[in-house]
Design an enzyme around this catalytic site. Structure first.
Site, PDB file in Angstrom:
ATOM      1  N   ILE A 158       0.829  -1.198   0.000  1.00 17.83           N
ATOM      2  CA  ILE A 158       0.000   0.000   0.000  1.00 17.83           C
ATOM      3  C   ILE A 158       0.865   1.250   0.000  1.00 17.83           C
ATOM      4  CG2 ILE A 158      -1.697   1.246   1.408  1.00 17.83           C
ATOM      5  CD1 ILE A 158      -2.599  -1.706   2.282  1.00 17.83           C
ATOM      6  N   ASP A 159       1.977   1.233   0.717  1.00 16.76           N
ATOM      7  CA  ASP A 159       2.866   2.390   0.794  1.00 16.76           C
ATOM      8  C   ASP A 159       3.432   2.728  -0.580  1.00 16.76           C
ATOM      9  OD1 ASP A 159       3.755   4.363   2.474  1.00 16.76           O
ATOM     10  OD2 ASP A 159       5.424   3.222   3.296  1.00 16.76           O
ATOM     11  N   ASP A 160       3.978   1.732  -1.269  1.00 21.79           N
ATOM     12  CA  ASP A 160       4.516   1.972  -2.601  1.00 21.79           C
ATOM     13  C   ASP A 160       3.433   2.445  -3.555  1.00 21.79           C
ATOM     14  OD1 ASP A 160       7.481   1.027  -3.423  1.00 21.79           O
ATOM     15  OD2 ASP A 160       6.840  -0.047  -1.647  1.00 21.79           O
TER      16      ASP A 160
ATOM     17  N   HIS B 217       0.543   8.447   3.984  1.00 23.25           N
ATOM     18  CA  HIS B 217       0.828   8.468   2.552  1.00 23.25           C
ATOM     19  C   HIS B 217      -0.422   8.182   1.733  1.00 23.25           C
ATOM     20  CE1 HIS B 217       5.280   7.441   3.632  1.00 23.25           C
ATOM     21  NE2 HIS B 217       5.024   8.726   3.742  1.00 23.25           N
TER      22      HIS B 217
END
Length: 667
Positions: free
Chosen positions: A408-410, A484
């Protein structure tokens, strides 16, 4: 703690490595960069950093910095090759050169630059050097073994270290926690099923169930009596915890599983191991690795080999070749093993940095980066679909190849990067963004926040297992990932989406009493705060919001006297280190990103921070940063992302010079 050139440390207090609180004004004579020329200096520094970063782009469009962890990666790579009978002299010599260089003066090895010695890391490094032929009586080896004995010997090492020792008969399998392959038969709703574990733990545990069942022992090339406090009693018995607590319950469960190991029906166990083998093979990536990370690959190769896969089998051959690609060779002939590789993460962060530093949106380097990122989109389902079966795919992973585990972060950062570039095929970009945003929204956990790889991966039971004594094995939501996502959704015009508002509410509730946020994937409160404030302001919270003012005040209170910011990894276990540490380029940039988002551009802390970045920049436009500012497992497994020192300072300088990017339309 102060660091020496070889990574050893001296015992001093937290404030000796970090400066005290600063004030909001500073006389011009205190700075090498004068107040009236700071803007010009920042612009020139940004230009140099842009040139440096552009020169590092691969012709295919991606960026990747080295991912430095600790010498257990190198030691375990050698032990794997010794176990398989393929350890060659050149690899051994090169790895040993790197391992020796990382040893502290007291004989131990640390898990991060300037850190204290770590017992398990020291045991593994010592064994690796014994494989390389270093005699136990050599001064550096004698110091290491004495250090290990003083701290309880190999019996006090973590479970994973003792598994490696058991593979060669240096430790008894009977004295290790049991992990039966029948675990794979547990239904997905049952406690301790494999999907209750975080993806990194899941990928490691499944092959280890095979290893635990097989209990292989290869002939030991030498004894290791010098690593025991008492070789006659290598594993002194320890009393069980009370049965009324979770520790006692799980210790007794482990004893029951040891009994089961002796009586397990052969047919059932064989079926379980075959299921494990199929599970492992199905998750091998196209490049031969597993999940794009080294530990699962190592254990998967061992497990499949124990199940009859010879080294010439295509699965095994591809797996071993993938491990070779984790090697970073130094100019001196040394060989360092990366635990993982971060091209997607590095590329999206580099794209954001360059765009925010004024590179025109249609610059060929940015277009090429977008082309590469679009090709990396994952459009098939992976293990995340166990919890979200109806959710269409559409995300990005961290690595070159990891289709089973997009994160999810990427995905959030890739979408933020795509929004900053004018691409010649906008329809293709918009379609990818739509898929990524839909998938990310669908991965929201029940509490309104986001974890890294899975939704609602919050079971309390996996961490209770005696087997799991190292690092995080679950993937609960974190402030930095949630921030993010919220920032990305704001840029997509979804700040008012009820799901976004739930994420904001969760972030506000997670703020620490001191005004900071905990950093799960970066060190630590500086990273968490540097992630959250840009998200909150992008989502529409004013700079006057009480939560933002508390965070601004906290950042001002922990700024170092030199103008930078730093936070030592020890802040994960010792609150005295929160916000304290030697100034680093990446952490200074995170603090600046937070303060700039809060509207503090002309404040003393911001100007001193910008001055620190301009003063510490090297002639080639880069920054030096030996300290580890990334986190795999808080405190237990630390990372030095070698590109962090370039992309984050450039992003901060760019926003200082050119202003904040605008939600909903990129810049």
């Amino acid at each position: 703690m102060t660091a020496t050139t070889d990574g050893s440390s001296g015992a001093v207090g937290p404030r000796a490595a970090a400066a005290s609180t600063t004030h909001d004004t500073a006389a011009p004579e205190e700075l090498s960069v004068a107040w009236d020329t700071l803007d010009e200096s920042a612009a020139r520094a940004a230009e140099r950093a842009v040139e440096h970063l552009l020169a590092r782009q691969d012709p295919s469009g991606w960026w990747k910095g080295d991912l430095e962890t600790n010498v257990t990666m190198d030691a375990e790579d050698l032990l794997l090759r010794q176990f398989l009978g393929i350890l060659d002299a050149d690899t051994l010599r090169a790895a040993a050169l790197h391992i020796r260089r990382e040893q502290r003066e007291d004989g131990a090895w640390a898990t991060f630059y300037g850190g204290a010695g770590d017992l398990s890391t020291t045991v593994e490094a010592y064994v690796a050097l014994r494989l390389a032929g270093d005699p136990p009586e050599a001064p550096h080896m004698a110091r290491a073994s004495a250090w290990v004995r003083d701290r309880g010997g190999m019996a006090a090492a973590r479970v994973f270290t003792r598994i490696w020792l058991a593979l060669f008969g240096w430790w008894r399998w009977e004295d290790l926690p049991e992990l039966p392959p029948e675990l794979l038969f547990l239904p997905k709703w049952f406690p301790l099923n494999i999907y209750d574990f975080g993806c990194w733990a899941r990928q490691t545990i499944v092959p280890l169930t095979v290893v635990s069942a097989k209990r292989p022992v290869r002939p030991a090339p030498f004894p290791l009596d010098e690593l025991h406090t008492d070789p006659a009693r290598p594993n002194p018995p320890r009393p069980l915890a009370p049965a009324t607590g979770w520790d006692g319950i799980f210790q007794r469960l482990d004893k029951a599983l040891h009994v089961y190991h002796r009586v397990a029906p052969r047919a059932l166990r064989g079926t379980a191991m075959n299921v494990a083998a199929r599970w492992i093979v199905e998750r091998q990536e196209n490049d031969g690795c597993w999940g794009g990370i080294q530990p699962p690959a190592v254990y998967s190769v061992i497990a499949l080999h124990l199940l009859g896969y010879d080294l010439g089998h295509p699965v095994m051959r591809a797996g071993l070749e993938s491990l070779d690609r984790f090697a970073v060779w130094g100019e001196d002939g040394s060989r360092m093993i990366e635990a993982c590789q971060s091209p997607v993460w590095d590329t999206c962060l580099a794209t954001i940095a360059l765009a925010d530093a004024g590179l025109r949106p249609d610059h060929p380097a940015l277009v090429k980066a977008v082309d590469w990122m679009l090709d990396e989109e994952i459009t098939r389902k992976g293990d995340w679909a166990v919890r979200r079966p109806g959710l269409p795919p559409g995300g990005w992973a961290f690595e070159f190849h990891n289709d089973n585990y997009p994160d999810i972060d990427d995905t959030a950062e890739v979408l933020l990067a795509l929004r900053r570039v004018d691409h010649p095929d906008p329809a293709r970009v918009e379609a990818a963004i739509a898929r990524g945003a839909r998938w990310t929204l669908g991965m929201q956990s029940r509490n309104g926040a986001w974890g890294a790889f899975d939704a609602d991966n919050t079971s309390v039971f996996p961490n209770k297992l005696p087997f799991c004594d190292f690092g995080e094995v679950i993937d609960p939501p974190s402030a930095d990932v949630t921030a993010h996502v919220v920032e990305m959704l704001a840029f997509e015009g979804q700040a008012r989406n009820p799901r976004t508002r739930r994420g904001i509410d969760w972030l506000l509730a997670e703020q620490e009493p001191n005004g900071a946020w905990f950093g799960r994937w970066g060190v630590n409160h500086v990273y968490g705060t540097g992630s959250v404030l840009p998200a909150l302001t992008a989502a529409g919270l004013p700079g006057s919001h009480p939560a933002i003012r508390r965070a601004v005040a906290w950042l001002g209170s922990v700024q170092n006297e030199d103008g930078g910011w730093g936070e030592d990894l020890r802040s994960y276990e010792d609150e005295r280190w929160i916000g304290r540490g030697a100034s680093t380029a990446s952490q200074t940039a995170w603090a600046l990103l937070a303060l700039l988002a809060a509207g503090e551009r002309d404040s003393g802390p911001v100007r001193r921070g910008v001055a620190w970045l301009t003063e510490t920049q090297r002639e080639d436009g880069s920054w030096d940063e030996p300290y580890f500012t990334g986190t795999g497992f808080p405190w237990d497994f630390s990372i030095n992302y070698h590109l962090y020192r370039q992309v984050f300072p450039l992003t901060a300088l760019g926003r200082y010079v050119y202003g904040e990017p605008s939600p909903g339309k990129g810049r």
